[in-house]
Design a protein around this motif. Sequence first.
Motif, PDB file in Angstrom:
ATOM      1  N   UNK A 223       0.826  -1.210   0.000  1.00  0.00           N
ATOM      2  CA  UNK A 223       0.000   0.000   0.000  1.00  0.00           C
ATOM      3  C   UNK A 223       0.859   1.259   0.000  1.00  0.00           C
ATOM      4  N   UNK A 224       2.030   1.192   0.661  1.00  0.00           N
ATOM      5  CA  UNK A 224       2.940   2.333   0.636  1.00  0.00           C
ATOM      6  C   UNK A 224       3.609   2.460  -0.730  1.00  0.00           C
ATOM      7  N   UNK A 225       3.972   1.332  -1.321  1.00  0.00           N
ATOM      8  CA  UNK A 225       4.567   1.369  -2.653  1.00  0.00           C
ATOM      9  C   UNK A 225       3.608   1.995  -3.656  1.00  0.00           C
ATOM     10  N   UNK A 226       2.315   1.663  -3.523  1.00  0.00           N
ATOM     11  CA  UNK A 226       1.305   2.236  -4.427  1.00  0.00           C
ATOM     12  C   UNK A 226       1.205   3.744  -4.243  1.00  0.00           C
ATOM     13  N   UNK A 227       1.176   4.200  -2.989  1.00  0.00           N
ATOM     14  CA  UNK A 227       1.068   5.636  -2.727  1.00  0.00           C
ATOM     15  C   UNK A 227       2.293   6.398  -3.214  1.00  0.00           C
ATOM     16  N   UNK A 228       3.457   5.755  -3.182  1.00  0.00           N
ATOM     17  CA  UNK A 228       4.693   6.443  -3.548  1.00  0.00           C
ATOM     18  C   UNK A 228       5.029   6.338  -5.031  1.00  0.00           C
ATOM     19  N   UNK A 229       4.320   5.485  -5.756  1.00  0.00           N
ATOM     20  CA  UNK A 229       4.573   5.378  -7.196  1.00  0.00           C
ATOM     21  C   UNK A 229       3.973   6.586  -7.897  1.00  0.00           C
ATOM     22  N   UNK A 230       4.796   7.391  -8.564  1.00  0.00           N
ATOM     23  CA  UNK A 230       4.276   8.621  -9.174  1.00  0.00           C
ATOM     24  C   UNK A 230       3.300   8.335 -10.302  1.00  0.00           C
TER      25      UNK A 230
END
Length: 336
Positions: A208-215
């Motif tokens: 979920x953090x990777x998704x939020x941080x993917x531009x």
Amino acid sequence: MPRTRRRSRRQDPEVVRLRGAALDAAAAGLFVFPVKPGEKLPAVPRHAARHCRQRGICADGHQGWEQRATRDRAQIYAWWSGQPRFNVGIACGPSGIVVIDLDTSTDPLPDWGGATTGREVLDQLAARHSGELTDTYSTRTPTHGEHLYYRMPAGLELHNTTQGLSGSLGPLIDTRAWGGMAVGAGSVRPEGAYIVAEHGQITELPDWLATLLTPAPPPQRPAAVALPTRRANAYVAAILRDEVGQVAAAQAGSRQSTLYFTAYRLGRLVGGGELEADHVAALLREAAAGHIRDDAFGPDQANDAIARGLHKGAEDPRYIDEHTSTRDDDTADAGP
């Protein structure tokens, strides 16, 4: 005749301790480099690749702190072999990690239930996205913040984010990945030491953090704007007033980042010859004066944010006259 015993040169125990911290980080798979004593700024060249003169250490290609970071024991011994007492820098990109930098604030955040720490904001984000924060290696900073270390998922190339700007997780939270660094455990600053808060392995960044941080994909550029010189001058003056006003009105938790990115945007106009750097710097210092406190946000931090922002912005000039056009992607590549 008795033989004279050669006296061995005793190494500074603090340098030995810091070298041990650097070696421990390298043994854990992290790429390290020296940081200025008592600070959190690289002690190796910081010039941008586009300004590299390809001389000296850069003769075979640009060698900034990110490129020179290493796990090589011999190089670590060479860097930490005497004075000065270098702190330990961790190059996040080469190390394949994302560091979530959780700050603190004395002013509660009303939109986040009165939170005063990045940890509280992150916990609320996890609840909103039905996500979990897996246990991972972490450190505590001298100013009572936290650095959570996560492995960057395969196939992702994440970069830094700054609180208050597009792509950030939220207030009091920065992230460091490619192009970013963290000060490692064992390092010291006048406020105190960086200490290990959670021992163990560096676990993978939660999905979920990777998704939020993917531009998100970059938006299409707007049509070019061309203005006659007289209108352009008025336009620049209006931009200057608006930007300086944003600095004066910045809220706790985002004041330093607001100052940096305002300096960056105005620095682009300085690079284009539309504004004078000294005049802009003086206006920004005046606008930030009401926020400056010796503890949380001091004059040195303000001056550094202004200088770095103006320098970075000048590398990407913005012109406003009847011959050239403006761009609206002011913070597209503004990472500090």
